[in-house]
Design a protein around this motif. Structure first.
Motif, PDB file in Angstrom:
ATOM      1  N   ASP A   1       0.872  -1.174   0.000  1.00 15.34           N
ATOM      2  CA  ASP A   1       0.000   0.000   0.000  1.00 15.34           C
ATOM      3  C   ASP A   1       0.897   1.208   0.000  1.00 15.34           C
ATOM      4  O   ASP A   1       1.873   1.262   0.731  1.00 15.34           O
ATOM      5  CB  ASP A   1      -0.831   0.046   1.283  1.00 15.34           C
TER       6      ASP A   1
ATOM      7  N   LYS B   1     -17.545  -1.305  12.624  1.00 13.97           N
ATOM      8  CA  LYS B   1     -16.991  -1.128  11.274  1.00 13.97           C
ATOM      9  C   LYS B   1     -17.216  -2.363  10.426  1.00 13.97           C
ATOM     10  O   LYS B   1     -17.510  -2.278   9.228  1.00 13.97           O
ATOM     11  CB  LYS B   1     -15.494  -0.826  11.356  1.00 13.97           C
TER      12      LYS B   1
ATOM     13  N   HIS C   1      -9.341   0.365   5.886  1.00 14.86           N
ATOM     14  CA  HIS C   1      -8.162   1.138   6.258  1.00 14.86           C
ATOM     15  C   HIS C   1      -8.324   1.700   7.666  1.00 14.86           C
ATOM     16  O   HIS C   1      -7.386   1.692   8.472  1.00 14.86           O
ATOM     17  CB  HIS C   1      -7.934   2.274   5.262  1.00 14.86           C
ATOM     18  N   SER C   2      -9.534   2.164   7.975  1.00 13.02           N
ATOM     19  CA  SER C   2      -9.755   2.711   9.319  1.00 13.02           C
ATOM     20  C   SER C   2      -9.655   1.592  10.358  1.00 13.02           C
ATOM     21  O   SER C   2      -9.262   1.816  11.506  1.00 13.02           O
ATOM     22  CB  SER C   2     -11.104   3.422   9.390  1.00 13.02           C
TER      23      SER C   2
ATOM     24  N   LYS D   1      -8.658  -4.898   2.884  1.00  9.71           N
ATOM     25  CA  LYS D   1      -8.497  -3.610   2.235  1.00  9.71           C
ATOM     26  C   LYS D   1      -7.976  -3.774   0.801  1.00  9.71           C
ATOM     27  O   LYS D   1      -8.524  -3.212  -0.149  1.00  9.71           O
ATOM     28  CB  LYS D   1      -7.516  -2.754   3.045  1.00  9.71           C
TER      29      LYS D   1
ATOM     30  N   GLU E   1     -12.793  -0.235   1.065  1.00  8.92           N
ATOM     31  CA  GLU E   1     -11.349  -0.055   1.245  1.00  8.92           C
ATOM     32  C   GLU E   1     -11.091   0.967   2.346  1.00  8.92           C
ATOM     33  O   GLU E   1     -10.230   0.762   3.211  1.00  8.92           O
ATOM     34  CB  GLU E   1     -10.740   0.427  -0.083  1.00  8.92           C
ATOM     35  N   ALA E   2     -11.867   2.035   2.317  1.00  3.40           N
ATOM     36  CA  ALA E   2     -11.672   3.090   3.313  1.00  3.40           C
ATOM     37  C   ALA E   2     -11.988   2.592   4.717  1.00  3.40           C
ATOM     38  O   ALA E   2     -11.246   2.846   5.669  1.00  3.40           O
ATOM     39  CB  ALA E   2     -12.552   4.293   2.965  1.00  3.40           C
TER      40      ALA E   2
ATOM     41  N   THR F   1      -5.406  -1.464  -8.263  1.00  2.48           N
ATOM     42  CA  THR F   1      -6.803  -1.114  -8.067  1.00  2.48           C
ATOM     43  C   THR F   1      -7.621  -2.020  -8.964  1.00  2.48           C
ATOM     44  O   THR F   1      -7.082  -2.778  -9.747  1.00  2.48           O
ATOM     45  CB  THR F   1      -7.096   0.329  -8.495  1.00  2.48           C
TER      46      THR F   1
ATOM     47  N   PRO G   1     -14.164   1.354  -3.163  1.00 10.19           N
ATOM     48  CA  PRO G   1     -13.412   2.323  -2.364  1.00 10.19           C
ATOM     49  C   PRO G   1     -14.009   2.544  -0.980  1.00 10.19           C
ATOM     50  O   PRO G   1     -13.293   2.789  -0.018  1.00 10.19           O
ATOM     51  CB  PRO G   1     -13.446   3.604  -3.204  1.00 10.19           C
ATOM     52  N   ALA G   2     -15.336   2.422  -0.877  1.00 10.38           N
ATOM     53  CA  ALA G   2     -15.969   2.612   0.427  1.00 10.38           C
ATOM     54  C   ALA G   2     -15.480   1.558   1.411  1.00 10.38           C
ATOM     55  O   ALA G   2     -15.101   1.851   2.543  1.00 10.38           O
ATOM     56  CB  ALA G   2     -17.489   2.546   0.281  1.00 10.38           C
TER      57      ALA G   2
ATOM     58  N   ARG H   1      -9.942  -3.026  -2.721  1.00 11.81           N
ATOM     59  CA  ARG H   1      -9.333  -2.147  -3.728  1.00 11.81           C
ATOM     60  C   ARG H   1      -9.319  -2.838  -5.085  1.00 11.81           C
ATOM     61  O   ARG H   1      -9.589  -2.220  -6.114  1.00 11.81           O
ATOM     62  CB  ARG H   1      -7.914  -1.828  -3.276  1.00 11.81           C
TER      63      ARG H   1
END
Lengths: 354, 698
Positions: free
Chosen positions: A88, B92, B65-66, B49, B61-62, A114, B58-59, B53
């Motif tokens: 990443d 989450k 990530h959190s 994650k 993935e985000a 991606t 992306p949602a 990706r």
């Protein structure tokens, strides 16, 4: 298709089945590459590497069981193979692991892919495939980093004095750069009075993380170079991703988006040329391991301008490309194995300030 | 390009499921006080994650990530996660769950078969070890088949020896003077021949037994490959229940256990909707006013639990709530109102057990008004039907200490199971083949006595081991004709049960071949635990199949006293024979088909042509399970009959096999196009084909 070059055989090491599927697809789609093996863990990779004997390995950094760093170390010790780390690019815990893997002997780092629908897919997929292809050409040798005392080779070029008190040092590296830079900068104490300007060829998105990582490898403070700042002692400044770094006549750093030189941006030659022009004999330049020839011409100009120039010796360079060209051009006043470069810089400074 | 996208989505779906389950289970253990592998949890969030990706989410993935950011401090400090971190992480994870599987709007009418999620059917994750096991079994079976080939040689040798003996006898007959001398030689030859024959016979029997066992093992291995853990089908029930409760203005919490239980994927899929229906039911009938709950010391939210477990080849799902429990009086009055309990039973109040089975009748509902989710009266009967189709049963009972509990029990794999049949005292009993290591024919005299117990010495992997032996009658409670200490020449069969390293021999009069059979549940009523299930035999009889685990439990616990629970022998009359309507204008064909089918235990109704068939269906339609119809018939031919059947909603689902003397492609297509389930050609009429087809359709 006649006359087809032999395809590069790739081993994928990736624990996520989804990402594996995508990476396999990327390798499949590139005519230069062929899939040799797919492993879900470092253990699997180590088990099969003898039989598979891939030309290049794509290594995920977070793996179950043994992590990517340890795996890299083992592979470089037992069955040295070019390794490209997939990570990443977001600045986080994972990234310093990626950098440490580079230090352990991996050759380069690429961003995780991606999905097919993302706008950046094409570019990233291409980067991955190209890095795998390029790195497969690098002849890797058994990792020497871990070995202790080894006989120092006689430095060629006995010239060990600078012409004038140094004001600034420029260092350039490409493939194999991160561990080499860590080694050179790591030898310098935080009281080192001369600021350094660093050009490391690497994916733009990794530069912040790289600088952060390098900062942890040395007593010096390492930052991304900012436009208009004046370099300070005790600091090393890294050219930001995809930008040229130069020093202007006022001694301030310039970050620019001029055209790439020989496909490189940042280009080491541009940095060295600016040092030759604006600092002359009070500058030193170092070309470390790397593919290609960036920096050689610039280094020659520095030497001609009276500056002190060093190229890394073939015995330690992961890829003896850039330093080889520099040496051939006669651009280096000293050709040194890696572990002596830091010492040489210290020596120059002591001499000058004695 | 579309293909790779599908692959990626399918891979992601599986991976997402795996990470969710693993992380949640780790948290559950952490909450229970166990130390967990923090690094592994972090790695999973990281993998999730990367995977998100890779599929352009992306949602997700985000959020992943959190999660990484949340986990990082504990990882770096080398400590366990705090309670707060786990709580946040679970939230989450729920968010990710919703993002990946958005809840579908309630548009399906109850009773409609839900289509399985497309991504879930594309890929199957298979345990590498199971494939290895399958491979091993295949190898063993091949070896067995090779050994079988050897038998042919042995038989040929026997033939040669017999011929030699025959010739020798002929010769002797021709020289009567030398006959006496020749006799000794002939006797020797005869003895040798007899020995060879006996050896060959035994070898053949062994081979036959081994081959059967291995092919059964193969089927089992194959079935196991299609087994997945329950969480692939039953995940996300928690949020679903919470949402359903919210719609009703209620609060409910779901506790799930046993998600790692493994079962046949199609079976689990078929039970998903019934379980959801049971959850709805729990909300509808179990919810109580807050004050009521407080008075009983119950937590504010309705506690619903879903527990899955697998044992002895059965899958069990329990859905329970801690609400007000079944309202037996209401159930009884509703049953009376709908005529489910006869008027003449007005004096006696039916037992709770009997009432419990009535709630599964179609149209039964105690709800005052039809609510949006339950109350139409279709829910529970649909559940019962789905479970029945899976070869299982569902029971409702009073929960303890309060509430209601539903238990669904089905065979673990939809495949038929291998059963070893033992004959004892005129009855037959089954044992699941997976638990039987071998079956031996021995003379009672071969039994030894160790510490007052009967034993048998057998060789296993080159060693001699002693196995305790008990008469099957002790287990089943029947009177056995074989006395344990008989010293007669009558052989008895001993089935050696094996559980791990423990072995137990069950002695019975005789053993029959291993066969494939479908296990069905006993009809309602108290069933002794020792009865695993019942199995239908060809002659229409039913045999109880014993639960080896219970046998071992009792044997190990009570040490031979197994008389506490007798095995139940189902009443033959309850075994319902299937009814087949045979339609053909030729009396010969009708008679032939009728005799074939009746020999197999089916009941047959005859009709001479299409119109006659429709008459029969009007009369006995409810009873008829399958139709075998000729194509060429007067008045209304096979195609016409088919069309009429498909037009009638009540008959449309009846399986139909078309028999024809015309094997033309056009006809076959027409028949199948009209909805025939199978098409058989009379010329190549093979009764096995017909019977197999019938068995498949029923």
């Amino acid at each position: 298709m006649t006359g087809k070059a032999k395809q590069v055989r790739v081993m994928l090491v990736e624990d996520s089945p989804t990402v594996r599927t995508l990476l396999c697809h990327i390798v499949d789609q590139d005519p230069r590459l062929a899939l040799a093996a797919v492993c879900a863990s470092a253990e699997e990779a180590l088990q099969s590497i003898e039989t598979v004997a891939p030309d290049v390995i794509s290594m995920d950094i977070r793996l179950p069981g043994m992590d990517g760093i340890e795996a890299t170390r083992r592979i470089m010790t037992d069955h040295p193979t070019p390794i490209v780390v997939v990570a990443d690019s977001v600045h986080d815990v994972a990234l310093s692991i990626a950098m440490n893997a580079l230090k352990a002997g991996a050759l380069s780092v690429v961003e995780k892919p991606t999905g097919l629908g993302a706008a950046s897919y094409g570019a990233i997929a291409d980067t991955i495939a190209t890095q795998l292809f390029i790195m497969s050409q690098v002849p890797v040798i058994r990792q020497r980093m871990n070995l202790t005392a080894k006989a120092p080779t006689r430095p060629r070029g006995n010239d060990d004095r600078a012409d004038a008190a140094l004001r600034i040092i420029g260092i350039a590296a490409s493939t194999g750069g991160p561990p080499a830079l860590a080694s050179v900068l790591g030898a310098l104490p935080k009281t080192f009075p001369i600021p350094l300007l660093v050009v490391q060829h690497m994916g733009a998105s990794f530069m912040e993380g790289f600088a952060h990582w390098l900062d942890g490898q040395t007593e010096l403070k390492v930052e991304i170079a900012k436009q208009g700042d004046t370099p300070q002692p005790g600091y090393a400044y890294v050219a930001p991703g995809d930008r040229h770094l130069t020093l202007d006549a006022q001694g301030r750093m310039r970050v620019g988006a001029e055209a790439p030189i020989a496909s490189q941006r940042p280009a080491a030659t541009l940095l060295f040329q600016s040092l030759a022009k604006n600092v002359g004999p009070k500058a030193a330049g170092v070309v470390l391991t790397g593919m290609g020839e960036d920096g050689a011409r610039g280094l020659l100009e520095m030497k001609t301008a009276g500056g002190y120039t060093i190229a890394e010796d073939a015995s330690t360079a992961v890829v003896f490309g850039m330093p080889a060209v520099a040496a051939k051009l006669g651009a280096a006043r000293a050709i040194l194995p890696l572990d002596q470069i830091g010492a040489r810089l210290l020596h120059l400074v002591e001499e000058a300030h004695a | 390009m579309a293909d790779i996208r599908d692959q990626l989505l399918a891979a992601f779906s599986l991976e997402h499921r795996e990470h969710q389950t693993a992380i949640r289970e780790a948290f559950a253990r952490a909450r229970g006080g166990e130390a967990i592998d923090v690094r592994e949890v972090f790695r999973r969030a990281h993998s999730l994650k990367g995977a998100a990706r890779a599929v352009d989410l992306p949602a997700v993935e985000a959020i992943a990530h959190s999660l990484e950011t949340l986990f990082a401090p504990a990882l770096e400090a080398g400590v366990q996660f705090s309670g707060a971190e786990i709580g946040q992480a679970l939230t989450k994870l729920d968010e990710i769950e919703r993002a990946v599987n958005p809840p579908k709007p309630e548009t399906q009418a109850p009773g409609q078969d839900a289509k399985p999620a497309a991504d879930a059917t594309a890929f199957l994750r298979v345990d590498a070890e199971r494939v290895a096991q399958l491979s091993a079994t295949v190898h063993e079976l091949s070896a067995e088949i090779d050994a079988n080939a050897h038998m042919a040689e042995t038989s040929a040798a026997l033939a040669r020896e017999s011929q030699a003996l025959s010739r020798a006898i002929e010769q002797a007959l021709q020289n009567p003077q030398r006959a006496a001398q020749a006799l000794t030689g002939l006797a020797a030859q005869a003895r040798t021949l007899a020995r060879s024959a006996a050896l060959a016979a035994r070898g053949q029997a062994e081979r036959s037994w081994s081959a059967e066992r291995l092919s059964a093992q193969l089927r089992e291995d194959l079935a196991r490959i299609a087994m997945v853990s329950a969480d692939t089908v039953f995940s996300g029930m928690g949020p679903m229940l919470r949402d359903m409760a919210q719609e009703q203005g209620l609060t409910a919490e779901l506790n799930v256990s046993g998600l790692t239980t493994e079962a046949d994927r199609a079976l689990l899929q078929s039970l998903r909707d019934p379980v959801i229906q049971l959850l709805r039911n729990a909300l509808a009938h179990g919810a109580e006013a807050a004050g009521e709950r407080k008075r009983h010391g119950k937590p504010e939210a309705l506690q619903v639990s879903l527990a899955l477990s697998a044992r002895a080849g059965r899958l069990e799902l329990r859905v329970a709530d801690d609400g007000r429990g079944p309202d037996w009086r209401k159930i009884e009055s509703t049953a009376r109102a709908r005529g489910l309990i006869g008027r003449n039973e007005a004096e006696e109040t039916s037992s709770d057990d009997a009432l419990a089975s009535l709630v599964f009748e179609p149209g039964f509902s105690t709800a005052e008004h039809v609510e949006s989710i339950a109350g139409r009266g279709m829910g529970l009967s649909v559940v019962a039907e789905a479970v029945r189709r899976a070869g299982g049963a569902v029971h409702m009972r009073q929960g303890r200490p309060h509430g209601t509990e539903f238990v669904i029990s089905t065979p673990l794999t939809a495949a038929r199971q291998s059963i070893v049949l033992l004959q004892d005292a005129g009855a037959r009993f089954g044992l699941p083949a997976y638990a039987v290591e071998r079956v031996l024919d021995i003379k009672p005299a071969a039994l030894g006595l160790v510490g007052g117990r009967q034993t048998l010495s057998v060789s296993q992997d080159g060693n001699q081991i002693i196995i305790p032996v008990i008469p099957l009658s002790r287990v089943t409670g029947t009177k056995s004709a074989v006395r344990a200490d008989a010293s007669g020449e009558e052989k008895v069969a001993v089935a050696v049960l094996r559980q791990g390293e423990t072995r137990l021999g069950l002695m019975a009069d005789a053993a029959e071949d291993v066969r494939e059979a479908t296990l069905v549940n006993f009809e309602a009523g108290h069933v002794a635990p020792i009865n695993l299930a019942a199995t239908q035999l060809e002659d229409g009889e039913s045999a109880p199949v014993l639960d080896p685990e219970i046998v071992f439990q009792r044997f190990l616990r009570h040490d031979l006293d197994l008389s506490t629970d007798r095995a139940q022998i189902p009443v033959a009359a309850r075994a319902r024979k299937h009814v087949i309507l045979v339609v053909d204008d030729s009396v010969t064909t009708r008679t032939l088909e009728k005799s074939i089918l009746e020999a197999q235990g089916y009941r047959v109704i005859l009709a001479v042509d299409g119109l006659d068939a429709l008459e029969a269906l009007k009369r006995d339609g409810a009873e008829i399970d399958l139709i075998v119809a000729d194509v060429e018939m007067p008045r209304l031919d096979g195609f016409g009959l088919l069309e009429s059947l498909k037009r009638d909603a009540s008959l449309a689902r009846l399986p139909v096999i078309m028999m024809t003397s015309r094997a033309e492609q056009a006809d076959i297509e027409r028949g199948l196009g009209l909805g025939a389930d199978a098409y058989l050609v009379k010329q190549s009429f093979d009764q096995r084909e017909l019977l197999t087809t019938i068995r498949q359709l029923l």
